[in-house]
Write a protein that holds these residues in place. Structure first.
Motif, PDB file in Angstrom:
ATOM      1  N   GLY A  82       0.814  -1.215   0.000  1.00 26.17           N
ATOM      2  CA  GLY A  82       0.000   0.000   0.000  1.00 26.17           C
ATOM      3  C   GLY A  82       0.845   1.261   0.000  1.00 26.17           C
ATOM      4  N   SER A  83       1.991   1.216   0.667  1.00 25.93           N
ATOM      5  CA  SER A  83       2.853   2.404   0.718  1.00 25.93           C
ATOM      6  C   SER A  83       3.434   2.726  -0.653  1.00 25.93           C
ATOM      7  CB  SER A  83       3.978   2.219   1.737  1.00 25.93           C
ATOM      8  OG  SER A  83       4.983   1.351   1.253  1.00 25.93           O
ATOM      9  N   VAL A  84       3.660   1.691  -1.466  1.00 30.83           N
ATOM     10  CA  VAL A  84       4.151   1.927  -2.826  1.00 30.83           C
ATOM     11  C   VAL A  84       3.080   2.660  -3.644  1.00 30.83           C
ATOM     12  CG1 VAL A  84       4.839   0.768  -4.975  1.00 30.83           C
ATOM     13  CG2 VAL A  84       5.792   0.027  -2.789  1.00 30.83           C
ATOM     14  N   VAL A  85       1.825   2.251  -3.465  1.00 31.91           N
ATOM     15  CA  VAL A  85       0.719   2.937  -4.142  1.00 31.91           C
ATOM     16  C   VAL A  85       0.606   4.376  -3.609  1.00 31.91           C
ATOM     17  CG1 VAL A  85      -1.785   2.963  -4.505  1.00 31.91           C
ATOM     18  CG2 VAL A  85      -0.517   0.800  -4.619  1.00 31.91           C
ATOM     19  N   ALA A  86       0.725   4.548  -2.297  1.00 31.51           N
ATOM     20  CA  ALA A  86       0.661   5.888  -1.708  1.00 31.51           C
ATOM     21  C   ALA A  86       1.800   6.762  -2.218  1.00 31.51           C
ATOM     22  CB  ALA A  86       0.710   5.800  -0.181  1.00 31.51           C
ATOM     23  N   LEU A  87       2.983   6.188  -2.370  1.00 30.62           N
ATOM     24  CA  LEU A  87       4.120   6.940  -2.897  1.00 30.62           C
ATOM     25  C   LEU A  87       3.840   7.390  -4.325  1.00 30.62           C
ATOM     26  CD1 LEU A  87       6.993   8.013  -2.589  1.00 30.62           C
ATOM     27  CD2 LEU A  87       7.846   5.746  -3.198  1.00 30.62           C
ATOM     28  N   LYS A  88       3.263   6.501  -5.112  1.00 24.86           N
ATOM     29  CA  LYS A  88       2.897   6.858  -6.495  1.00 24.86           C
ATOM     30  C   LYS A  88       1.861   7.979  -6.501  1.00 24.86           C
ATOM     31  CE  LYS A  88       2.417   5.657 -11.000  1.00 24.86           C
ATOM     32  NZ  LYS A  88       3.138   6.576 -11.832  1.00 24.86           N
ATOM     33  N   ILE A  89       0.839   7.853  -5.658  1.00 24.60           N
ATOM     34  CA  ILE A  89      -0.200   8.889  -5.562  1.00 24.60           C
ATOM     35  C   ILE A  89       0.414  10.205  -5.095  1.00 24.60           C
ATOM     36  CG2 ILE A  89      -2.258   9.614  -4.286  1.00 24.60           C
ATOM     37  CD1 ILE A  89      -3.066   6.610  -4.251  1.00 24.60           C
ATOM     38  N   GLY A  90       1.260  10.131  -4.063  1.00 20.81           N
ATOM     39  CA  GLY A  90       1.896  11.338  -3.531  1.00 20.81           C
ATOM     40  C   GLY A  90       2.770  12.030  -4.555  1.00 20.81           C
ATOM     41  N   ASN A  91       3.533  11.255  -5.311  1.00 21.37           N
ATOM     42  CA  ASN A  91       4.392  11.846  -6.335  1.00 21.37           C
ATOM     43  C   ASN A  91       3.572  12.483  -7.450  1.00 21.37           C
ATOM     44  OD1 ASN A  91       6.885  11.330  -5.156  1.00 21.37           O
ATOM     45  ND2 ASN A  91       6.983   9.280  -5.994  1.00 21.37           N
ATOM     46  N   ILE A 145       3.191   8.077   6.088  1.00 22.09           N
ATOM     47  CA  ILE A 145       3.505   7.625   4.734  1.00 22.09           C
ATOM     48  C   ILE A 145       3.437   8.778   3.746  1.00 22.09           C
ATOM     49  CG2 ILE A 145       2.663   6.185   2.822  1.00 22.09           C
ATOM     50  CD1 ILE A 145       2.014   4.046   4.996  1.00 22.09           C
ATOM     51  N   TYR A 146       2.346   9.533   3.763  1.00 20.50           N
ATOM     52  CA  TYR A 146       2.220  10.631   2.810  1.00 20.50           C
ATOM     53  C   TYR A 146       3.202  11.762   3.099  1.00 20.50           C
ATOM     54  CZ  TYR A 146      -1.638   8.663   0.229  1.00 20.50           C
ATOM     55  OH  TYR A 146      -2.399   7.851  -0.582  1.00 20.50           O
ATOM     56  N   ALA A 147       3.554  11.980   4.355  1.00 18.91           N
ATOM     57  CA  ALA A 147       4.548  13.009   4.674  1.00 18.91           C
ATOM     58  C   ALA A 147       5.878  12.693   4.002  1.00 18.91           C
ATOM     59  CB  ALA A 147       4.730  13.121   6.179  1.00 18.91           C
ATOM     60  N   PHE A 148       6.246  11.426   3.965  1.00 18.45           N
ATOM     61  CA  PHE A 148       7.520  11.047   3.364  1.00 18.45           C
ATOM     62  C   PHE A 148       7.454  10.932   1.842  1.00 18.45           C
ATOM     63  CE2 PHE A 148       8.703  10.347   7.661  1.00 18.45           C
ATOM     64  CZ  PHE A 148      10.086  10.455   7.679  1.00 18.45           C
ATOM     65  N   THR A 149       6.254  10.898   1.264  1.00 17.73           N
ATOM     66  CA  THR A 149       6.161  10.809  -0.197  1.00 17.73           C
ATOM     67  C   THR A 149       6.590  12.108  -0.861  1.00 17.73           C
ATOM     68  OG1 THR A 149       3.833  11.514  -0.332  1.00 17.73           O
ATOM     69  CG2 THR A 149       4.264   9.138  -0.132  1.00 17.73           C
ATOM     70  N   VAL A 150       6.613  13.199  -0.106  1.00 19.36           N
ATOM     71  CA  VAL A 150       6.996  14.487  -0.677  1.00 19.36           C
ATOM     72  C   VAL A 150       8.417  14.437  -1.224  1.00 19.36           C
ATOM     73  CG1 VAL A 150       7.415  16.920  -0.122  1.00 19.36           C
ATOM     74  CG2 VAL A 150       5.409  15.755   0.788  1.00 19.36           C
ATOM     75  N   LEU A 151       9.290  13.711  -0.564  1.00 17.01           N
ATOM     76  CA  LEU A 151      10.696  13.674  -0.940  1.00 17.01           C
ATOM     77  C   LEU A 151      11.106  12.387  -1.634  1.00 17.01           C
ATOM     78  CD1 LEU A 151      13.532  14.975  -0.706  1.00 17.01           C
ATOM     79  CD2 LEU A 151      13.772  13.749   1.447  1.00 17.01           C
ATOM     80  N   GLU A 152      10.551  11.304  -1.228  1.00 19.24           N
ATOM     81  CA  GLU A 152      11.056   9.999  -1.638  1.00 19.24           C
ATOM     82  C   GLU A 152      10.558   9.561  -3.010  1.00 19.24           C
ATOM     83  OE1 GLU A 152      13.426   8.984   0.061  1.00 19.24           O
ATOM     84  OE2 GLU A 152      13.063  10.227   1.791  1.00 19.24           O
TER      85      GLU A 152
END
Length: 192
Positions: A82-91, A145-152
Motif C-alpha cells: 500500500g505504501s508503494v501505491v501511496a508513494l505513487k499517488i503522492g508523487n 507515509i504521505y509526509a515522506f512521499t513528498v521527498l522519496e
C-alpha cells in the motif's frame, strides 16, 4: 486520482466499519487475506489503527506466537504494498494536483514550507525516520507515509521502511500490552 475518490466514496458508505469488524473477526487462512487488504488500505486511505490486526482470532494451528508472527508478516507486507501505491499517488499529486497548484499560487506557499520541513526530517532521518514514525502505536499510518512521499522516490526502499515500521509498531504494541498485563498482575498481587 479517480480511483482514490472512488475508494473514499465506498468507505463513507459504511464499508469502513464493516472492514474493521471483518478484521476483528477474521478466522483461518481467509482471515490473512482480510488482514492483507486492510493493511494495504491503511497505507493509502484508512484512518484506522493497524494494531487491530493483532486481535484477529485466526486460529491457524501455529500457536499464539506463530499466529502473531504470521499476522505481523502479512500486515507488514500489505502495508508495504500500500505504501508503494501511496508513494505513487503522492508523487503524482505533488506534480499534477489542483490543490497543490492552488496552494502554490496562494499568498503563503504552504506546499514549499511543508516540503522544506519534510525534506529536513527525511534528510536527517531518511528511511529510518519513516520506519520509526510508523512504530508509534495508534498514530495514523497514512500521515507518516504521505509526509515522506513528498521527498522519496525509491519504491523498494520506501516499501522496506514501511514494512519494518509496520512490524515494529505491532511489536511495540505487543510489548505495551504485555507490560499492561504484568502491571495488572502485580497490582492484583499487592491487593491480596
Amino acid at each position: 486520482m479517480a480511483l482514490l475518490t472512488t475508494i473514499f466514496q465506498v468507505l463513507q458508505s459504511g464499508l469502513l466499519e464493516a472492514l474493521e469488524v471483518a478484521v476483528e473477526t477474521a478466522t483461518g487462512p481467509a482471515g490473512l487475506v482480510i488482514i492483507a487488504v486492510y493493511s494495504f488500505l491503511i497505507a493509502i486511505v484508512l484512518p484506522l489503527p493497524s494494531e487491530v490486526v493483532l486481535a484477529a482470532p485466526l486460529n491457524l494451528g501455529l500457536g499464539e506466537w506463530g499466529t502473531l508472527g504470521i499476522i505481523m508478516l502479512v500486515s507488514g507486507l500489505g502495508k508495504a504494498a500500500g505504501s508503494v501505491v501511496a508513494l505513487k499517488i503522492g508523487n503524482e499529486a505533488k506534480e499534477y494536483g489542483p490543490i497543490t497548484r492552488a496552494l502554490q499560487r496562494s499568498r503563503f506557499d504552504v506546499v514549499a514550507w511543508s516540503e522544506r520541513r519534510t525534506v529536513e526530517i527525511a534528510r536527517k532521518w531518511g528511511y529510518v525516520g519513516l520506519a520509526l514514525a510508523l512504530c508509534v502505536p495508534f498514530f495514523p499510518d497514512t500521515l507518516s507515509i504521505y509526509a515522506f512521499t513528498v521527498l522519496e522516490e525509491d519504491y523498494p526502499k520506501f516499501a522496506v521502511a514501511t514494512f519494518v515500521g509496520s512490524v515494529g509498531r505491532l511489536l511495540v504494541t505487543l510489548a505495551l500490552i504485555g507490560l499492561g498485563i504484568d502491571i495488572a498482575a502485580e497490582s492484583g498481587d499487592l491487593l491480596q
